[in-house]
Design a protein around this motif. Structure first.
Motif, PDB file in Angstrom:
ATOM      1  N   ARG A   1       3.056  23.959  47.144  1.00  0.00           N
ATOM      2  CA  ARG A   1       1.886  24.376  46.363  1.00  0.00           C
ATOM      3  C   ARG A   1       1.955  23.792  44.969  1.00  0.00           C
ATOM      4  NH1 ARG A   1      -1.662  25.489  48.979  1.00  0.00           N
ATOM      5  NH2 ARG A   1      -1.682  27.016  50.600  1.00  0.00           N
ATOM      6  N   SER A   2       0.812  23.430  44.436  1.00  0.00           N
ATOM      7  CA  SER A   2       0.880  22.949  43.061  1.00  0.00           C
ATOM      8  C   SER A   2       0.484  24.084  42.119  1.00  0.00           C
ATOM      9  CB  SER A   2      -0.001  21.710  42.878  1.00  0.00           C
ATOM     10  OG  SER A   2      -1.261  22.041  42.413  1.00  0.00           O
ATOM     11  N   SER A   3       1.072  24.061  40.913  1.00  0.00           N
ATOM     12  CA  SER A   3       0.884  25.176  39.990  1.00  0.00           C
ATOM     13  C   SER A   3      -0.199  24.889  38.961  1.00  0.00           C
ATOM     14  CB  SER A   3       2.191  25.423  39.238  1.00  0.00           C
ATOM     15  OG  SER A   3       2.485  24.286  38.454  1.00  0.00           O
TER      16      SER A   3
ATOM     17  N   LEU B   1      -6.144  21.667  41.257  1.00  0.00           N
ATOM     18  CA  LEU B   1      -5.586  21.709  39.898  1.00  0.00           C
ATOM     19  C   LEU B   1      -5.139  20.334  39.412  1.00  0.00           C
ATOM     20  CD1 LEU B   1      -3.607  25.047  40.353  1.00  0.00           C
ATOM     21  CD2 LEU B   1      -5.526  24.687  38.811  1.00  0.00           C
ATOM     22  N   THR B   2      -4.510  19.568  40.314  1.00  0.00           N
ATOM     23  CA  THR B   2      -4.033  18.240  39.924  1.00  0.00           C
ATOM     24  C   THR B   2      -5.208  17.358  39.506  1.00  0.00           C
ATOM     25  OG1 THR B   2      -2.339  18.478  41.630  1.00  0.00           O
ATOM     26  CG2 THR B   2      -2.628  16.282  40.699  1.00  0.00           C
ATOM     27  N   LEU B   3      -6.243  17.362  40.340  1.00  0.00           N
ATOM     28  CA  LEU B   3      -7.384  16.501  40.058  1.00  0.00           C
ATOM     29  C   LEU B   3      -8.147  16.943  38.826  1.00  0.00           C
ATOM     30  CD1 LEU B   3      -9.158  15.439  43.304  1.00  0.00           C
ATOM     31  CD2 LEU B   3      -8.388  14.033  41.404  1.00  0.00           C
TER      32      LEU B   3
ATOM     33  N   GLU C   1      -3.666  24.465  56.324  1.00  0.00           N
ATOM     34  CA  GLU C   1      -2.327  24.332  56.893  1.00  0.00           C
ATOM     35  C   GLU C   1      -1.610  23.249  56.112  1.00  0.00           C
ATOM     36  OE1 GLU C   1      -1.745  24.571  61.447  1.00  0.00           O
ATOM     37  OE2 GLU C   1      -3.748  23.777  61.149  1.00  0.00           O
ATOM     38  N   PHE C   2      -0.293  23.278  56.137  1.00  0.00           N
ATOM     39  CA  PHE C   2       0.468  22.248  55.439  1.00  0.00           C
ATOM     40  C   PHE C   2       0.577  21.022  56.351  1.00  0.00           C
ATOM     41  CE2 PHE C   2       4.262  20.086  53.884  1.00  0.00           C
ATOM     42  CZ  PHE C   2       3.925  19.977  52.545  1.00  0.00           C
ATOM     43  N   VAL C   3       0.029  19.914  55.877  1.00  0.00           N
ATOM     44  CA  VAL C   3      -0.015  18.714  56.715  1.00  0.00           C
ATOM     45  C   VAL C   3       0.897  17.620  56.166  1.00  0.00           C
ATOM     46  CG1 VAL C   3      -2.361  19.189  57.533  1.00  0.00           C
ATOM     47  CG2 VAL C   3      -2.041  17.809  55.478  1.00  0.00           C
TER      48      VAL C   3
ATOM     49  N   GLY D   1       1.090   9.226  54.089  1.00  0.00           N
ATOM     50  CA  GLY D   1       1.245   9.410  52.640  1.00  0.00           C
ATOM     51  C   GLY D   1       1.752  10.787  52.262  1.00  0.00           C
ATOM     52  N   LEU D   2       1.425  11.771  53.075  1.00  0.00           N
ATOM     53  CA  LEU D   2       1.802  13.150  52.714  1.00  0.00           C
ATOM     54  C   LEU D   2       3.201  13.475  53.229  1.00  0.00           C
ATOM     55  CD1 LEU D   2      -1.684  14.087  53.682  1.00  0.00           C
ATOM     56  CD2 LEU D   2      -0.753  15.101  51.619  1.00  0.00           C
ATOM     57  N   ASP D   3       3.988  14.116  52.368  1.00  0.00           N
ATOM     58  CA  ASP D   3       5.406  14.336  52.703  1.00  0.00           C
ATOM     59  C   ASP D   3       5.745  15.809  52.899  1.00  0.00           C
ATOM     60  OD1 ASP D   3       5.168  15.079  49.880  1.00  0.00           O
ATOM     61  OD2 ASP D   3       7.355  15.121  49.881  1.00  0.00           O
TER      62      ASP D   3
HETATM   63  P1  5GP Z   1      -3.676  20.481  44.407  1.00  0.00           P
HETATM   64  O1  5GP Z   1      -3.337  20.273  42.969  1.00  0.00           O
HETATM   65  O2  5GP Z   1      -5.090  20.114  44.774  1.00  0.00           O
HETATM   66  O3  5GP Z   1      -3.318  21.874  44.883  1.00  0.00           O
HETATM   67  O4  5GP Z   1      -2.709  19.608  45.282  1.00  0.00           O
HETATM   68  C1  5GP Z   1      -2.638  18.288  45.211  1.00  0.00           C
HETATM   69  C2  5GP Z   1      -1.281  17.804  45.671  1.00  0.00           C
HETATM   70  O5  5GP Z   1      -0.521  18.827  46.365  1.00  0.00           O
HETATM   71  C3  5GP Z   1      -1.494  16.710  46.673  1.00  0.00           C
HETATM   72  O6  5GP Z   1      -1.652  15.458  46.048  1.00  0.00           O
HETATM   73  C4  5GP Z   1      -0.237  16.827  47.515  1.00  0.00           C
HETATM   74  O7  5GP Z   1       0.804  16.103  46.917  1.00  0.00           O
HETATM   75  C5  5GP Z   1       0.111  18.302  47.491  1.00  0.00           C
HETATM   76  N1  5GP Z   1      -0.406  18.977  48.712  1.00  0.00           N
HETATM   77  C6  5GP Z   1      -1.418  19.866  48.811  1.00  0.00           C
HETATM   78  N2  5GP Z   1      -1.607  20.250  50.082  1.00  0.00           N
HETATM   79  C7  5GP Z   1      -0.684  19.585  50.820  1.00  0.00           C
HETATM   80  C8  5GP Z   1      -0.376  19.545  52.226  1.00  0.00           C
HETATM   81  O8  5GP Z   1      -0.976  20.179  53.091  1.00  0.00           O
HETATM   82  N3  5GP Z   1       0.650  18.714  52.593  1.00  0.00           N
HETATM   83  C9  5GP Z   1       1.362  17.967  51.698  1.00  0.00           C
HETATM   84  N4  5GP Z   1       2.325  17.201  52.181  1.00  0.00           N
HETATM   85  N5  5GP Z   1       1.097  17.981  50.378  1.00  0.00           N
HETATM   86  C10 5GP Z   1       0.080  18.776  49.948  1.00  0.00           C
END
Ligand code: 5GP
Length: 180
Positions: free
Chosen positions: A74-76, A105-107, A150-152, A156-158
């Motif tokens: 999760r991002s904070s 939040l990141t964007l 769900e966590f995917v 690119g996604l880790d």
């Molecule tokens: P946000 O700031 O929108 O919550 O999250 C953006 C970042 O969180 C993404 O660029 C990614 O790195 C990570 N993230 C959010 N959801 C997922 C997910 O389902 N799987 C993975 N691997 N990363 C995620």
């Protein structure tokens, strides 16, 4: 590696088709312009590479590496710039390329930063959108696929830096992250 995946949500074929479709869209939208495509590392790397090769207009690429202070999944919203752009943003048409928008939040941090730096226009393209996870009101201009909450991983996604090189997007078996 493939054995760790419980189910494939988006196949390699579907991703390829989508990149072609979105690339043609961007070709039209940026015709006659010279946008600055900003890839958000590391997750956007495969998507950026594929979508921009399907975009037939002049463009410039740069990268931003940011880390959030959240937990593992999760991002904070607290964001640290690990690598900033090398390019000046002022007056440019920015195309931010993301792997996934979850909380947003990141964007929203990036959009505020680029507004502050006086970008001429800002568009967001994301491979995946998880609308149920949203904490701030932000929308991408171009979305590849909507995914459930769900966590995917993959494309690119880790998870703990693994699985970025999977050619599809999938969900891990619960035992991989201690869920079983
Ligand atoms: P946000 O700031 O929108 O919550 O999250 C953006 C970042 O969180 C993404 O660029 C990614 O790195 C990570 N993230 C959010 N959801 C997922 C997910 O389902 N799987 C993975 N691997 N990363 C995620």
């Amino acid at each position: 590696m493939h054995n760790d995946i419980e189910k494939i949500l988006i196949s390699e074929e579907e991703i390829k088709e989508k990149c072609k479709e979105l690339g043609s869209r961007l070709t039209k939208e940026y015709e006659g312009k010279f946008p600055l495509a900003v890839g958000v590392l590391k997750g956007a790397m495969p998507f950026m590479s594929d979508i921009l090769r399907a975009t037939e207009t002049y463009l410039e690429m740069d990268f931003m590496d940011i880390s959030s202070y959240g937990g593992e999944t999760r991002s904070s919203g607290e964001v640290k710039i690990v690598k900033d752009l090398d390019t000046k943003v002022e007056g440019r048409d920015l195309l931010i390329i993301e792997d996934i928008i979850d909380s947003g939040l990141t964007l929203s941090y990036l959009v505020d930063l680029f507004k502050y730096r006086k970008a001429n226009s800002i568009k967001i393209v994301t491979l995946l959108d998880k609308p149920e996870g949203r904490k701030v009101d932000i929308k991408a201009d171009v979305v590849g696929f909507k995914v459930p909450n769900e966590f995917v991983v993959g494309y690119g996604l880790d998870y703990q830096e693994k699985y970025r090189n999977l050619p599809y997007v999938g969900v891990l078996k619960p035992k991989i992250y201690g869920g079983e």
